[in-house]
Design a protein around this motif. Structure first.
Motif, PDB file in Angstrom:
ATOM      1  N   ALA A  30      16.006  37.445  40.220  1.00 62.09           N
ATOM      2  CA  ALA A  30      16.644  36.216  40.705  1.00 62.09           C
ATOM      3  C   ALA A  30      17.699  35.792  39.695  1.00 62.09           C
ATOM      4  N   THR A  31      18.961  36.132  39.993  1.00 62.20           N
ATOM      5  CA  THR A  31      20.057  35.778  39.092  1.00 62.20           C
ATOM      6  C   THR A  31      20.967  34.695  39.666  1.00 62.20           C
ATOM      7  N   GLY A  32      20.806  34.400  40.954  1.00 59.52           N
ATOM      8  CA  GLY A  32      21.716  33.457  41.596  1.00 59.52           C
ATOM      9  C   GLY A  32      22.950  34.121  42.189  1.00 59.52           C
ATOM     10  N   ARG A  56      19.232  31.763  34.882  1.00 62.38           N
ATOM     11  CA  ARG A  56      19.820  30.482  35.259  1.00 62.38           C
ATOM     12  C   ARG A  56      21.126  30.378  34.482  1.00 62.38           C
ATOM     13  N   GLY A  57      22.248  30.576  35.199  1.00 62.95           N
ATOM     14  CA  GLY A  57      23.540  30.612  34.529  1.00 62.95           C
ATOM     15  C   GLY A  57      24.488  29.547  35.040  1.00 62.95           C
ATOM     16  N   ASP A  58      25.615  29.452  34.365  1.00 65.28           N
ATOM     17  CA  ASP A  58      26.632  28.446  34.707  1.00 65.28           C
ATOM     18  C   ASP A  58      27.516  28.943  35.863  1.00 65.28           C
ATOM     19  N   HIS A  65      29.311  34.910  32.755  1.00 66.28           N
ATOM     20  CA  HIS A  65      28.238  34.742  31.769  1.00 66.28           C
ATOM     21  C   HIS A  65      26.887  35.187  32.321  1.00 66.28           C
ATOM     22  N   THR A  66      26.658  34.926  33.599  1.00 62.54           N
ATOM     23  CA  THR A  66      25.396  35.321  34.229  1.00 62.54           C
ATOM     24  C   THR A  66      25.225  36.835  34.198  1.00 62.54           C
ATOM     25  N   VAL A  67      26.261  37.564  34.590  1.00 57.69           N
ATOM     26  CA  VAL A  67      26.183  39.032  34.632  1.00 57.69           C
ATOM     27  C   VAL A  67      26.119  39.606  33.218  1.00 57.69           C
TER      28      VAL A  67
END
Length: 195
Positions: A30-32, A56-58, A65-67
């Motif tokens: 679950a990365t969004g 949980r990223g911006d 940043h999430t990847v």
């Protein structure tokens, strides 16, 4: 069991990762970012590495940043689970066909991070994911895991197939490389004595 659990927290992301190198390809991702989740699921299923990732990223800014941070955390967890790398086969490669696409992936768990990337996309997005982030994922993962990693799409037209064949190729090459070699299960696979 060769396992690792870690948390990476910055002002941009908060990530929890767990891996089991001797798993069966069970995953909870679950990365969004939906398409990114799909690729990480392929990585787990075809490498037989159990992977749990919660990021949980911006995402209100973008997906970069999430990847990137997920790749760094996942790569670090793989490196931690490998420990001193005793007994592994070390090298892995795969030809990964997906319909009209064929991608070649070769890697060495060398401790010398390097990425050669010869894959291109004709779309800027797949689902909601920026296609420029695929190279960034592979680079960050190789850096944190300590891999020399070569990814080359030999041919292909469908952008979804190109991305998926690269992740499945990584999965199958990684599966081969982390596997314990029964003929040398007590040895580090290097004439230097360390990796």
């Amino acid at each position: 069991m060769r396992t690792a659990t870690l948390r990476r927290a910055t002002s941009e992301t908060e990530i929890d990762v767990a891996v089991n190198l001797d798993g069966t390809g069970v995953y909870e991702i679950a990365t969004g970012v939906g398409f990114f989740d799909h690729m990480l699921e392929q990585l787990s299923r075809h490498s037989l590495i159990d992977i749990q990732v919660t990021t949980r990223g911006d995402l209100h800014i973008d997906q970069h940043h999430t990847v990137e941070d997920t790749a760094l955390a996942l790569g670090a967890a793989v490196a931690q689970a490998l420990a001193d790398k005793r007994g592994i086969r070390r090298y892995g490669d795969a030809l990964s066909p997906m319909d009209e696409t064929l991608t070649r992936v070769a890697l060495d768990i060398s401790g010398r991070p390097w990425l050669v990337w010869k894959t291109q996309f004709t779309q800027t997005k797949l689902g909601e994911m920026d296609t420029e982030l695929f190279q960034h994922f592979f680079h960050s993962f190789a850096q944190a895991a300590g891999l020399t990693l070569h990814v080359e799409t030999l041919y292909g037209e469908n952008n979804h197939h190109i991305a998926e064949s690269a992740f499945k190729g990584l999965a199958r090459a990684l599966r081969a490389a982390v596997e314990i070699d029964p003929r040398k299960a007590d040895a580090i696979p290097s004439t230097k004595g360390i990796l």
